[in-house]
Enzyme design. Sequence first.
Site, mmCIF file in Angstrom:
data_model
loop_
_atom_site.group_PDB
_atom_site.id
_atom_site.type_symbol
_atom_site.label_atom_id
_atom_site.label_comp_id
_atom_site.label_asym_id
_atom_site.label_seq_id
_atom_site.Cartn_x
_atom_site.Cartn_y
_atom_site.Cartn_z
ATOM 1 N N LYS A 129 4.573 6.058 18.495
ATOM 2 C CA LYS A 129 3.147 6.388 18.372
ATOM 3 C C LYS A 129 2.242 5.511 19.236
ATOM 4 C CE LYS A 129 2.847 8.651 13.988
ATOM 5 N NZ LYS A 129 2.441 8.546 12.600
ATOM 6 N N ASP A 161 -3.200 11.878 11.402
ATOM 7 C CA ASP A 161 -2.574 11.378 10.165
ATOM 8 C C ASP A 161 -3.605 11.056 9.086
ATOM 9 O OD1 ASP A 161 0.005 11.501 11.157
ATOM 10 O OD2 ASP A 161 0.002 9.434 11.866
HETATM 11 P P1 NAP Z 1 4.849 2.202 12.222
HETATM 12 O O1 NAP Z 1 3.698 2.314 13.139
HETATM 13 O O2 NAP Z 1 6.193 1.818 12.754
HETATM 14 O O3 NAP Z 1 4.435 1.164 11.066
HETATM 15 C C1 NAP Z 1 5.327 0.835 10.042
HETATM 16 C C2 NAP Z 1 4.661 -0.213 9.148
HETATM 17 O O4 NAP Z 1 5.586 -0.537 8.107
HETATM 18 C C3 NAP Z 1 4.376 -1.521 9.874
HETATM 19 O O5 NAP Z 1 3.242 -2.119 9.293
HETATM 20 C C4 NAP Z 1 5.631 -2.341 9.573
HETATM 21 O O6 NAP Z 1 5.412 -3.720 9.601
HETATM 22 C C5 NAP Z 1 5.893 -1.937 8.154
HETATM 23 N N1 NAP Z 1 7.287 -2.124 7.798
HETATM 24 C C6 NAP Z 1 8.377 -1.614 8.412
HETATM 25 N N2 NAP Z 1 9.497 -2.006 7.773
HETATM 26 C C7 NAP Z 1 9.098 -2.793 6.743
HETATM 27 C C8 NAP Z 1 9.792 -3.507 5.738
HETATM 28 N N3 NAP Z 1 11.123 -3.478 5.654
HETATM 29 N N4 NAP Z 1 9.068 -4.211 4.836
HETATM 30 C C9 NAP Z 1 7.722 -4.245 4.907
HETATM 31 N N5 NAP Z 1 6.998 -3.599 5.852
HETATM 32 C C10 NAP Z 1 7.692 -2.879 6.756
HETATM 33 O O7 NAP Z 1 5.083 3.564 11.418
HETATM 34 P P2 NAP Z 1 3.972 4.625 10.944
HETATM 35 O O8 NAP Z 1 3.872 5.687 11.928
HETATM 36 O O9 NAP Z 1 2.772 3.872 10.534
HETATM 37 O O10 NAP Z 1 4.707 5.284 9.665
HETATM 38 C C11 NAP Z 1 4.808 4.597 8.442
HETATM 39 C C12 NAP Z 1 5.378 5.531 7.375
HETATM 40 O O11 NAP Z 1 4.498 6.625 7.167
HETATM 41 C C13 NAP Z 1 6.739 6.151 7.726
HETATM 42 O O12 NAP Z 1 7.526 6.223 6.576
HETATM 43 C C14 NAP Z 1 6.397 7.548 8.174
HETATM 44 O O13 NAP Z 1 7.446 8.469 7.946
HETATM 45 C C15 NAP Z 1 5.214 7.850 7.269
HETATM 46 N N6 NAP Z 1 4.327 8.862 7.839
HETATM 47 C C16 NAP Z 1 4.171 10.028 7.147
HETATM 48 C C17 NAP Z 1 3.346 11.010 7.630
HETATM 49 C C18 NAP Z 1 3.166 12.286 6.848
HETATM 50 O O14 NAP Z 1 2.739 13.276 7.429
HETATM 51 N N7 NAP Z 1 3.434 12.272 5.562
HETATM 52 C C19 NAP Z 1 2.657 10.813 8.835
HETATM 53 C C20 NAP Z 1 2.826 9.610 9.509
HETATM 54 C C21 NAP Z 1 3.673 8.629 8.996
HETATM 55 P P3 NAP Z 1 5.644 -4.550 10.960
HETATM 56 O O15 NAP Z 1 4.439 -4.316 11.778
HETATM 57 O O16 NAP Z 1 5.735 -5.926 10.458
HETATM 58 O O17 NAP Z 1 6.906 -4.041 11.573
#
Ligand code: NAP
Length: 302
Positions: free
Chosen positions: A85, A121
Amino acid sequence: MTSGHGSIVEQASGSRITGKTRLIGLFGSPVSHSRSPVMQNSVFEAMGLDYAYLAFDIGLADTARAIDALRLLDMRGANVTMPLKRAVIPHLDRLSPSAQLAGAVNVIVNDGGVLTGHITDGTGFMLSLAEKGIARRGQRMVLLGAGGAAIAVAIEAATEGMAAISLFNRRDDFHAEAERFAAELDRRFDSEIGIFDLDDRTLLADHVSRADILVNATPVGMEDTIDRMALPDTGVLRPDLVVCDLIYVPRETRLLREAAARGCVTVSGIGMQLYQAAPAFEMWTGRKMDIAVARRALFSGA
Ligand code: NAP
């Protein structure tokens, strides 16, 4: 998922695909669990639109090549998911104001070779709350995670007038950047916006105790972490707290199960997935998405 794939293959070998069919992709990794292809293709077919939507497993190292392919194949656009992203941004020509602010993109639109990045989102998440009649204005929200989705949700929550938005993130390399984001959002919006250390359990418990809505915006709870939660202590869950997970596979994560057991209203990420798709569909096709068809496809997986 097997029957879903079956129906796509059936469509692809049938009369729906023509020499003029425009391709739309889902770029990210992993993507094989995504229901977006089933949902988007069902609506294209129901509305008689000449597009096809396919998922492509693209890792970070292949970001530039994926965007080159999008241009080369004259694809109409793409959805972008983790971990791309942010990584796609340098390869695009333009960004919408929200994508610029979020520093993340989940939709690419190709207008004659000019690629614009958008983020839908946050709107999708807020619409999923609205659908359940959950109040937003004046409410206090705690977000676990500060990645692309969390920031997009925070921007939209602030735009809709939430009183306070607290982001809790791991204190790792990204934390300083997340702090800059939070400071910028706090400067731009009336809401009280701050970023805190996810490992500070006392502070997290304090913020959750004053919050109306708790949201997991980390991937913890899906795939190989299906039995885990980013929330370290379930003791903070109380019946008047709305608990949301952005994860949509599984539809009910461990966090949502624990929250439901404690009497909380729970909101799965599947509603967000539905509502973030609608503006993307409209940008690609110029038509309003048939939400009823999309919902049926998404919820049945057929
Ligand atoms: P991202 O940009 O990679 O961000 C992930 C976030 O989670 C970061 O803050 C990361 O922290 C944190 N994280 C990752 N692993 C972790 C762990 N083991 N313990 C604690 N924090 C952790 O991903 P994103 O796009 O924001 O997506 C996040 C979630 O939302 C995903 O599960 C995705 O599938 C979901 N999502 C759903 C939709 C929907 O339509 N329902 C849309 C978008 C996203 P760090 O920065 O420290 O790595």
